[in-house]
Design a protein around this motif. Structure first.
Motif, PDB file in Angstrom:
ATOM      1  N   CYS A 274       0.841  -1.215   0.000  1.00  0.00           N
ATOM      2  CA  CYS A 274       0.000   0.000   0.000  1.00  0.00           C
ATOM      3  C   CYS A 274       0.871   1.259   0.000  1.00  0.00           C
ATOM      4  CB  CYS A 274      -0.925  -0.012   1.212  1.00  0.00           C
ATOM      5  SG  CYS A 274      -1.968   1.450   1.277  1.00  0.00           S
ATOM      6  N   THR A 275       0.580   2.143  -0.934  1.00  0.00           N
ATOM      7  CA  THR A 275       1.343   3.388  -1.049  1.00  0.00           C
ATOM      8  C   THR A 275       0.720   4.502  -0.201  1.00  0.00           C
ATOM      9  OG1 THR A 275       0.047   4.267  -2.857  1.00  0.00           O
ATOM     10  CG2 THR A 275       1.827   2.791  -3.466  1.00  0.00           C
ATOM     11  N   CYS A 277      -1.864   6.087  -0.919  1.00  0.00           N
ATOM     12  CA  CYS A 277      -2.231   7.189  -1.823  1.00  0.00           C
ATOM     13  C   CYS A 277      -3.667   7.649  -1.614  1.00  0.00           C
ATOM     14  CB  CYS A 277      -2.032   6.768  -3.275  1.00  0.00           C
ATOM     15  SG  CYS A 277      -3.189   5.487  -3.808  1.00  0.00           S
ATOM     16  N   GLY A 278      -4.510   6.776  -1.053  1.00  0.00           N
ATOM     17  CA  GLY A 278      -5.896   7.159  -0.753  1.00  0.00           C
ATOM     18  C   GLY A 278      -6.831   7.142  -1.946  1.00  0.00           C
ATOM     19  N   CYS A 280      -8.280   4.620  -3.208  1.00  0.00           N
ATOM     20  CA  CYS A 280      -9.387   3.718  -2.861  1.00  0.00           C
ATOM     21  C   CYS A 280     -10.384   4.433  -1.948  1.00  0.00           C
ATOM     22  CB  CYS A 280      -8.840   2.464  -2.189  1.00  0.00           C
ATOM     23  SG  CYS A 280      -7.813   2.807  -0.753  1.00  0.00           S
ATOM     24  N   LYS A 296      -8.349   2.291   2.543  1.00  0.00           N
ATOM     25  CA  LYS A 296      -6.926   2.582   2.781  1.00  0.00           C
ATOM     26  C   LYS A 296      -6.557   2.311   4.241  1.00  0.00           C
ATOM     27  CE  LYS A 296      -5.539   6.813   3.656  1.00  0.00           C
ATOM     28  NZ  LYS A 296      -5.171   8.241   3.524  1.00  0.00           N
ATOM     29  N   CYS A 337      -7.012   0.992  -7.210  1.00  0.00           N
ATOM     30  CA  CYS A 337      -5.715   0.830  -6.546  1.00  0.00           C
ATOM     31  C   CYS A 337      -4.574   0.630  -7.558  1.00  0.00           C
ATOM     32  CB  CYS A 337      -5.765  -0.360  -5.586  1.00  0.00           C
ATOM     33  SG  CYS A 337      -4.181  -0.611  -4.769  1.00  0.00           S
ATOM     34  N   ILE A 341      -4.173  -3.984  -5.020  1.00  0.00           N
ATOM     35  CA  ILE A 341      -4.539  -4.590  -3.735  1.00  0.00           C
ATOM     36  C   ILE A 341      -5.984  -5.065  -3.827  1.00  0.00           C
ATOM     37  CG2 ILE A 341      -5.021  -4.000  -1.300  1.00  0.00           C
ATOM     38  CD1 ILE A 341      -2.412  -2.277  -1.476  1.00  0.00           C
ATOM     39  N   HIS A 343      -8.903  -5.480  -1.855  1.00  0.00           N
ATOM     40  CA  HIS A 343      -9.590  -5.158  -0.593  1.00  0.00           C
ATOM     41  C   HIS A 343     -10.756  -6.091  -0.306  1.00  0.00           C
ATOM     42  CE1 HIS A 343      -7.829  -1.649  -2.511  1.00  0.00           C
ATOM     43  NE2 HIS A 343      -7.688  -1.074  -1.342  1.00  0.00           N
TER      44      HIS A 343
HETATM   45  S1  SF4 Z   1      -5.446   2.771  -3.576  1.00  0.00           S
HETATM   46 FE1  SF4 Z   1      -5.668   2.424  -1.372  1.00  0.00          FE
HETATM   47  S2  SF4 Z   1      -4.912   0.352  -1.001  1.00  0.00           S
HETATM   48 FE2  SF4 Z   1      -4.188   0.973  -3.031  1.00  0.00          FE
HETATM   49  S3  SF4 Z   1      -2.169   1.832  -2.662  1.00  0.00           S
HETATM   50 FE3  SF4 Z   1      -3.591   3.556  -2.589  1.00  0.00          FE
HETATM   51  S4  SF4 Z   1      -4.156   3.731  -0.433  1.00  0.00           S
HETATM   52 FE4  SF4 Z   1      -3.192   1.721  -0.660  1.00  0.00          FE
END
Ligand code: SF4
Ligand code: SF4
Length: 648
Positions: A274-275, A277-278, A280, A296, A337, A341, A343
């Motif tokens: 998980c980066t 990045c938000g 999701c 996230k 994502c 990932i 989820h």
């Molecule tokens: S989209 Fe969500 S789960 Fe995927 S890398 Fe970004 S924060 Fe992590």
């Protein structure tokens, strides 16, 4: 070359590699301890995902500005990678370089251009984080991200300083004109070049080594593992859940995830990738409407729990019950994502453990499960009522031993038992009759596909229903199935093959669009403005997006909502949420109805019985000036040339 600098370099490299590999080995062992899951098949599809999603940055580029920022840094690092070796050689011997590549003018040009691109990317990322501050970063480890960006900027700045000092001192092996930026800077640094050349190259090497050591210990581990996670991502249908093998020896059956050690190795890898990045979180209907769930934060919590070595139950210690039950399994997070990932698999596995091991779930959902168990449908109605929807229609009910029809119309529980969802089944049957389609239904021999039970975590009940339905369908020698429900469509088409059921499954919107295309149905288009709501299980999980729009165009004037096609917004019913109370936040269905009403359309078209019920409720609750109709009903009206779909 001096012996001292040679020893210093190898000492620094050895320390860095030792610290890096110590941590990397620990992480590798952790992932190896995960439960098995088959992800070594389908190499061509995995290679394609690597090419498009990692090298091509496909998902990141869906959002142009942050996508370009990330792509500039990522592609820049690929181009600059050999400069690490060149710098190490240069640190020991100012006159040395990598044979061949280090002396190429074109490579010097690439390095100059991409180093600048990385620097611009880092600057833009800082601006986004510090000034724009998108809401999707809420809860992310921003301090660590800043440090990473600082280290990247340090790597590039020292590279420029080293190259320009080299040019000023005539130490460059490539023609200086090929490196326009470094060449221009060389005039500025010329007076201090003997010092800056040494300082810059050593600073460059040491920052890179620090970066290498820091990554596996930081929350930004994804830089190392994201590409691996993408490779091992799903290659099979997106809407399919991995079945539990109840036939396996007792000790090997995995009843979802109760503790961190129950997770599969891929799920462990997911959490490390998980980066933060938000993306999701930004698209999650649960989060958007103020629920406890953020996909996230869920993945981050699963990672922290895994790394803590905790043996306590994940729920409620790392993740609360509310978070687990808020999910509508819409798949928006998975689709968005950038590191693939999964989820939904995490959430369903948490549910599986709660339901099958702890018998813990929202009370209302328990009623649904009992009804499915008792009557084979979530409405708790007797199977003998299944044909009430078709009273007077003359629909053939396929009897055991009879010749199969060309098309088996799988009605589904909602159209069979819910008044509002019924219209779609009636219209579809009438349209098939008008088009001369040879079809039949199973009547009381049709049971719930098991989708709600499965998405709720009750894999036992799902597999019982799946096996029964597959036995019925195979016994009837069914080849082609048409269904009005995207959940039935997904389950029969994508999940029944795991239980020996292989059929051509077609959604009614696809089937009806084909009948219109072939001229077997001839609707008269009206001036009615229609906004079409894409069902998650149709548009996102199964890529059926064009045919419903063909139908809309055939019966009226289309107007799109902002969130459409694969980026649709859930109605709130998926993941068995249809049978759970929405106790927290704003109602999801009302949110979607407001979006539909804002288009100014008169009609909200749907292609799913669950969406029909949820959005119709939403219209009543919000007082929106909209009428909700299934596409089949609108088409039937247009074919019949009637005034309003309400009469049908
Ligand atoms: S989209 Fe969500 S789960 Fe995927 S890398 Fe970004 S924060 Fe992590
Ligand atoms: S599947 Fe939908 S509701 Fe569930 S976490 Fe993902 S975006 Fe949110």
């Amino acid at each position: 070359m001096t012996l001292a600098s040679f020893i210093a370099l190898w000492l620094a490299v050895a320390i860095a590699l030792e610290l890096f590999s110590r941590r990397a080995l620990r992480l590798y062992r952790l992932v190896r301890s995960g439960k098995p899951v088959a992800r070594f098949d389908d190499v061509p599809a995995r290679a394609r995902a690597e090419a498009t999603d990692v090298l091509g940055q496909r998902k990141l580029l869906q959002r142009l500005v942050p996508g370009l920022v990330h792509a500039a840094i990522f592609w820049g690092f690929i181009v600059l990678f050999p400069t690490i070796l060149i710098a190490m050689i240069g640190a020991v011997n100012p006159h040395g370089t990598l044979p061949r590549l280090g002396a190429q003018g074109w490579y010097a040009l690439l390095v100059d251009v991409f180093a600048l691109a990385v620097l611009i990317g880092v600057g833009a990322a800082f601006v986004i984080r510090k000034l724009v501050r998108p809401a999707r970063f809420q809860g992310s480890h921003l301090g660590e991200a800043d440090l990473i960006l600082g280290l990247i900027a340090g790597i590039v700045l020292t590279l420029f300083l080293w190259h320009s000092s080299q040019i000023a001192l005539g130490l460059n092996d490539y023609p200086a004109a090929w490196a326009p930026i470094s060449n221009a800077l060389s005039r500025v640094v010329a007076p201090v070049a003997p010092v800056t050349e040494r300082v810059a190259v050593w600073a460059h090497v040491l920052i890179i080594l620090s970066f290498l050591v820091y990554l596996p210990y930081s929350k930004h581990l994804h830089i190392l593992v994201a590409a691996i996670n993408v490779y091992f991502g799903r290659t099979r249908a997106r809407g399919r859940l991995e079945p539990i093998n109840f036939e396996a020896p007792e000790t090997e059956v995995r009843f979802g995830s109760g503790r961190a050690s129950d997770m599969t190795w891929k799920q462990m890898l997911d959490t490390m990738s998980c980066t933060e990045c938000g993306r999701c979180q930004d698209v999650c209907p649960a989060y958007y409407t103020g629920k406890a769930l953020s996909p996230k934060l869920l993945i981050m919590a699963m990672r922290d729990n895994l790394f803590s070595g905790s043996t306590a139950p994940i729920v409620p210690n790392a993740v609360t019950d509310d978070i687990v039950w808020d999910c509508v399994t819409c798949g928006a997070c998975v689709r968005e994502c950038p590191v693939n990932i999964e989820h939904i698999d995490h959430i369903v596995d948490l549910r599986r453990h709660l339901v099958m091991v702890e018998s813990r779930f929202p009370e209302e959902a328990g009623t649904m499960l009992r009804d499915v168990d008792r009557t084979s449908n979530p409405w708790g109605r007797p199977q003998s009522d299944r044909m009430q929807w078709a009273d007077g229609l003359g629909v053939r009910v396929l009897q055991p031993g009879e010749e199969p029809p060309d098309v088996l119309f799988w009605v589904g529980c909602a159209p069979a038992f819910d008044e509002r969802a019924r219209k779609a089944a009636v219209s579809t049957a009438k349209l098939m009759q008008q088009a001369g389609v040879d079809f039949a239904v199973l009547g009381p021999r049709e049971s719930c596909t098991g989708d709600p039970a499965r998405r709720m975590g009750d894999e036992y009940t799902f597999q019982r229903l799946a096996n029964e339905n597959v036995a019925t369908l195979n016994g009837a020698k069914v080849k082609k199935i048409v269904t009005t429900c995207p959940h039935c469509f997904n389950t029969i088409g994508n999940e029944y093959p795991d239980f020996g059921g292989r059929y051509q499954v077609v959604h009614h919107s696809e089937f009806l669009a084909e009948l219109v295309r072939d001229g077997r149905l001839q609707p008269a288009a009206s001036e009615r403005t229609i906004t079409y709501h894409d069902s998650c299980y149709l548009a996102r999980h199964n890529d059926v997006r064009a045919q419903p729009r063909e139908l809309v165009a055939a019966v009226g004037k289309a107007v799109e909502m902002p969130r459409n096609r694969e980026r649709t917004f859930c109605c709130g019913a998926g993941g068995a949420r249809m049978w759970m109370e929405e106790k927290r936040g704003r109602p999801i269905n009302q949110e979607r109805v407001r979006e539909a009403a804002a288009t100014g359309a008169e009609t909200l078209a749907v292609a799913c019985p669950f969406c029909t019920v949820m959005l119709d409720d939403g219209v009543r609750e919000t007082g929106a000036k909209l009428q909700v109709f299934d596409l089949a009903t609108l088409l039937h009206e247009a074919v019949a040339g009637r005034q309003t779909a309400e009469e049908l």
